[in-house]
Design an enzyme around this catalytic site. Structure first.
Site: not given
Ligand code: NAD
Length: 290
Positions: A87, A237, A162
């Protein structure tokens, strides 16, 4: 298919595992040291995407997406599909789409709804933006990771859908919580309040499916001491992204702006960080008008 997957966190990890379980060859990369069942880990993002038919990213925000995209776009093979499921702000989605197109890649922005539970169960909803050709190639993978995919339009249309959805969600959750707090002060029983509103014109997903009052309606984070679920800071966010988009598109969104202000106060000053976004109800319970 040969798939590269960057960003194997709470969402990306189970999504990649589901693709591997469905028989795809998945190579992953994450900045953190993670291991995912069925996924071979690469030493860098560029290595993970080399020679892949499809590359999927699931990253925290637009700035990180832009920096990862700058590294992987030159390493991807021409004609490959780049699906970004993070997102992010609409401007970043469109900028990355333009860079991908210039490198003869098909980019689909495809943020999701459904949370970590949906990622694990493979029941996410995808809202996608990009060309018909890109969407068609991505669709079989959406079917593995989710239960529904809507092609919303051109580049950035998935992110637009979204944040509009989540702007409504933030505002309706606040309205539902303040109505419960008012009903309490008027001496109304919460179960009666639910029985009326959930079948009347005040109904919404926030009331009917995710009721913020403990012990009322279906099971929700309110029944688990407001453990997320969907954390208040993630709602903040998304509300910030909606207001950034509204400013850049010159749209009037006063309810969204107020929802952003209230969630910012909740997360930054009122102890809401780490709590479910429906914990707005105990926040309103404590307050009077003044
Ligand atoms: P998270 O923080 O658990 O996962 C993000 C991952 O990206 C981490 O493992 C981190 O180490 C990795 N990362 C960060 N920078 C990086 C880089 N430069 N290179 C490689 N890896 C890198 O977050 P999440 O909950 O998995 O969310 C991910 C996305 O999904 C976000 O944009 C969030 O808004 C969206 N989202 C989350 C949810 C939820 O309920 N958690 C629901 C819908 C959408």
């Amino acid at each position: 298919m040969n798939i590269g997957f960057i960003g194997l966190g709470n969402m990306g990890g189970p999504m990649a595992a589901n693709l591997a379980k469905a028989g795809h060859n998945v190579t992953g990369f994450d900045m953190a040291d993670v291991s995912i069942e069925g996924v071979e880990m690469a030493a860098s993002a560029a290595e993970a995407v080399t020679d892949q038919d499809v590359v999927i990213t699931m990253l925290p925000n637009g700035a990180i997406l832009r920096s990862v995209a700058a590294e992987i776009i030159p390493a991807m093979k021409r004609g490959a599909v780049f699906i970004d499921c993070s997102t992010v702000d609409v401007d970043s989605a469109r900028a990355v789409a333009a860079d991908a197109e210039a490198a003869s890649l098909l980019l689909v922005d495809a943020p999701v709804s459904g949370g970590v539970g949906g990622a694990q169960a493979g029941t996410l909803t995808f809202m996608a933006g990009g060309s018909d050709a890109g969407f068609k190639k991505a669709e079989p993978l959406f079917e593995v990771m989710g239960q529904k995919a809507v092609h919303c339009g051109g580049p950035g249309a998935g992110q637009s859908a979204k944040i509009c959805n989540n702007m409504i969600l933030g505002a309706t959750m606040i309205a539902t919580c303040e109505a419960f707090a008012l009903a309490d002060k008027l001496g109304l029983d919460r179960q009666k309040m639910f029985d009326v509103v959930s079948t009347s014109s005040g109904y919404s997903w926030s009331m009917n499916a995710y009721c913020p009052a403990p012990g009322v309606g279906p099971q929700s984070p309110a029944d688990n001491d407001y453990k997320p679920g969907f954390a208040a800071e993630l709602m903040l966010k998304d509300l910030r992204l909606s207001q950034q988009a509204a400013a850049s598109a010159d749209a009037d969104t006063p309810m969204g702006a107020l929802a952003e202000t209230l969630y910012a106060r909740f997360v930054e000053e009122e102890g809401g960080k780490g709590r479910d976004f429906s914990a707005m109800l105990p926040r309103f319970e404590k307050r009077g008008r003044g």
